[in-house]
Design a protein around this motif. Structure first.
Motif, mmCIF file in Angstrom:
data_model
loop_
_atom_site.group_PDB
_atom_site.id
_atom_site.type_symbol
_atom_site.label_atom_id
_atom_site.label_comp_id
_atom_site.label_asym_id
_atom_site.label_seq_id
_atom_site.Cartn_x
_atom_site.Cartn_y
_atom_site.Cartn_z
ATOM 1 N N LEU A 96 13.237 -11.891 -0.202
ATOM 2 C CA LEU A 96 12.664 -12.566 0.955
ATOM 3 C C LEU A 96 11.611 -13.629 0.624
ATOM 4 O O LEU A 96 11.545 -14.646 1.321
ATOM 5 N N LEU A 100 12.404 -17.129 2.447
ATOM 6 C CA LEU A 100 11.564 -17.642 3.534
ATOM 7 C C LEU A 100 11.022 -19.025 3.196
ATOM 8 O O LEU A 100 10.944 -19.906 4.061
ATOM 9 N N ALA A 104 11.991 -22.378 5.348
ATOM 10 C CA ALA A 104 10.916 -23.231 5.879
ATOM 11 C C ALA A 104 11.057 -24.664 5.374
ATOM 12 O O ALA A 104 10.823 -25.629 6.126
ATOM 13 N N THR A 285 19.218 -17.333 -2.906
ATOM 14 C CA THR A 285 18.481 -17.610 -1.673
ATOM 15 C C THR A 285 18.653 -19.056 -1.218
ATOM 16 O O THR A 285 18.249 -19.401 -0.107
ATOM 17 N N TRP A 301 16.165 -20.618 11.701
ATOM 18 C CA TRP A 301 15.903 -19.290 11.137
ATOM 19 C C TRP A 301 17.109 -18.369 11.291
ATOM 20 O O TRP A 301 17.426 -17.599 10.372
ATOM 21 N N MET A 305 19.077 -16.743 8.030
ATOM 22 C CA MET A 305 19.160 -15.304 7.774
ATOM 23 C C MET A 305 20.612 -14.825 7.775
ATOM 24 O O MET A 305 20.982 -13.947 6.990
#
Length: 400
Positions: A96, A100, A104, A285, A301, A305
């Protein structure tokens, strides 16, 4: 699955597993090989969760399976100490932080991309050239040490360059596996220690069946319902299911899924890939960045995810499914021979990606080539960390 389907000698609280892997997720720069070194230091040397031989055997299993080896080792370690909740805790902690950050970054590009300094994205794309070139050189030396495997690598690269589709890449991998069983005779390993935990074969068969069902069923569902969300899950699940040879090899698979379809343009794709080198944690990721940067919904978002979960789901299903059968499979010469052919082919896939889209989209003149050469030297000879080279390329891009 019932709790007794997982047997382990010691159980750790899930929150403790999460905190251990969170620290690794915040500090593990350097790519999958470096991640495996961090894991060895943490879990073999410091915490003594397993022995050197058992750790080496676990790494061998994860390198044998498609998917990100370092993340799969982390999932297996979480499974060892905490059962199925431990898998989720280990994955969240390690994955994560970088996910993240990249989501962003994607949102920042879409909202304020025009406000970014001139040359920043160009610098990130040039950094990607150096990173992929180093990966091709390093993996080629390790996985293609003889003329036969070099030939497989070159032919695979040529085929993918001429017919660059997801199906052609799958066909190249399958063909290389068949050729490997015919050409190579691997040396047999020395006796090893069994892994310190087991799953029932019933549980393993269930996870493997679910893996195959999703791999075959998601394309059908996406076509029948014409849902963009299902198409997104299908594309990233398939990419996560077919990656052999490390995180960098996901680049050509994802490029073939998202760029020709118009979901993400080439410039954004390469800028995100360059940014992925500057954050810790697994390279997979990058999927979160792509999901967030999608042109059709879902994006933001939610898209990030969804893409992230879809690309990592095959890793869990395969590691949980393969563990009960690994002791029997690992000694099969044909399996090892097929893997030798597959490894050579994936170097070819990465070599093709180095040309298109990485080189063709980033190198437009002597100054670009000079900066890429400087970045490659910094990575390979000066041994600077990838994140520092990426930041340096971004800064030089702004100045140029």
């Amino acid at each position: 699955m019932k709790p007794h389907d997982v047997n382990s000698t010691v159980h750790e609280p899930s929150w403790q597993i999460f905190l251990i892997f969170l620290r690794l997720g915040l500090t593990s720069f350097g790519g999958p090989v470096a991640h495996l070194g961090y894991f060895r230091e943490e879990f073999v040397i410091r915490r003594r969760w397993l022995s050197e031989k058992r750790y080496a055997d676990l790494v061998a299993l994860c390198q044998f399976l498609p998917g990100p080896a370092s993340s799969q080792v982390g999932m297996a370690l979480g499974l060892t100490r905490g059962g199925y909740p431990g898998v989720f805790a280990a994955w969240c902690g390690f994955t994560l932080p970088s996910a993240l950050l990249l989501i962003a970054f994607a949102l920042g590009l879409s909202e304020w991309g025009e406000a970014l300094p001139d040359g920043l994205l160009d610098g990130l794309k040039i950094a990607a050239v150096a990173v992929v070139a180093q990966a091709v050189w390093s993996m080629g030396g390790n996985l293609c040490p003889d003329a036969q495997r070099v030939s497989i690598m070159v032919v695979a690269a040529c085929l993918v360059l001429l017919v660059n589709t997801p199906l052609s890449q799958v066909g190249v991998i399958i063909t290389a596996a068949i050729i490997g069983t015919l050409l190579f005779k691997p040396a047999m390993d020395a006796p090893h220690e069994a892994l310190p935990f087991t799953l029932s074969r019933r549980a393993g068969a269930f996870w493997l069946a679910l893996f195959a069902l999703l791999l075959l069923g998601l394309p059908v569902l996406a076509g029948v319902f014409e849902s963009q969300g299902l198409a997104l899950v299908d594309a990233f699940y398939r990419s996560g299911s077919l990656v052999f040879g490390g995180g960098h090899v996901v680049l050509p698979l994802l490029q073939a899924e998202v760029v020709p379809t118009g979901w993400v343009d080439r410039e954004t794709f390469l800028a995100g890939y360059g940014a992925a080198q500057a954050v810790p944690g697994p390279l997979f990721t990058f999927a979160g960045f792509l999901g967030a940067a999608m042109n059709p919904a879902p994006s933001g978002w939610a898209g990030g995810m969804i893409a992230l979960l879809a690309i990592f789901l095959p890793s869990f299903l395969l590691i949980a499914g393969a563990l009960p059968f690994w002791e029997a499979l690992r000694s099969q010469p044909r399996i090892q021979s097929a893997l030798m052919g597959i490894n050579a082919a994936v170097v070819g896939l990465l070599l093709a990606a180095l040309y298109d889209p990485v080189w063709t989209s980033a190198i437009h003149g002597p100054a670009d080539f000079a900066l890429a050469l400087l970045a490659l030297t910094a990575l390979s000879s000066w041994k600077l960390p990838a994140w520092l080279v990426v930041l340096g390329c971004g800064g030089i891009g702004i100045m140029l």
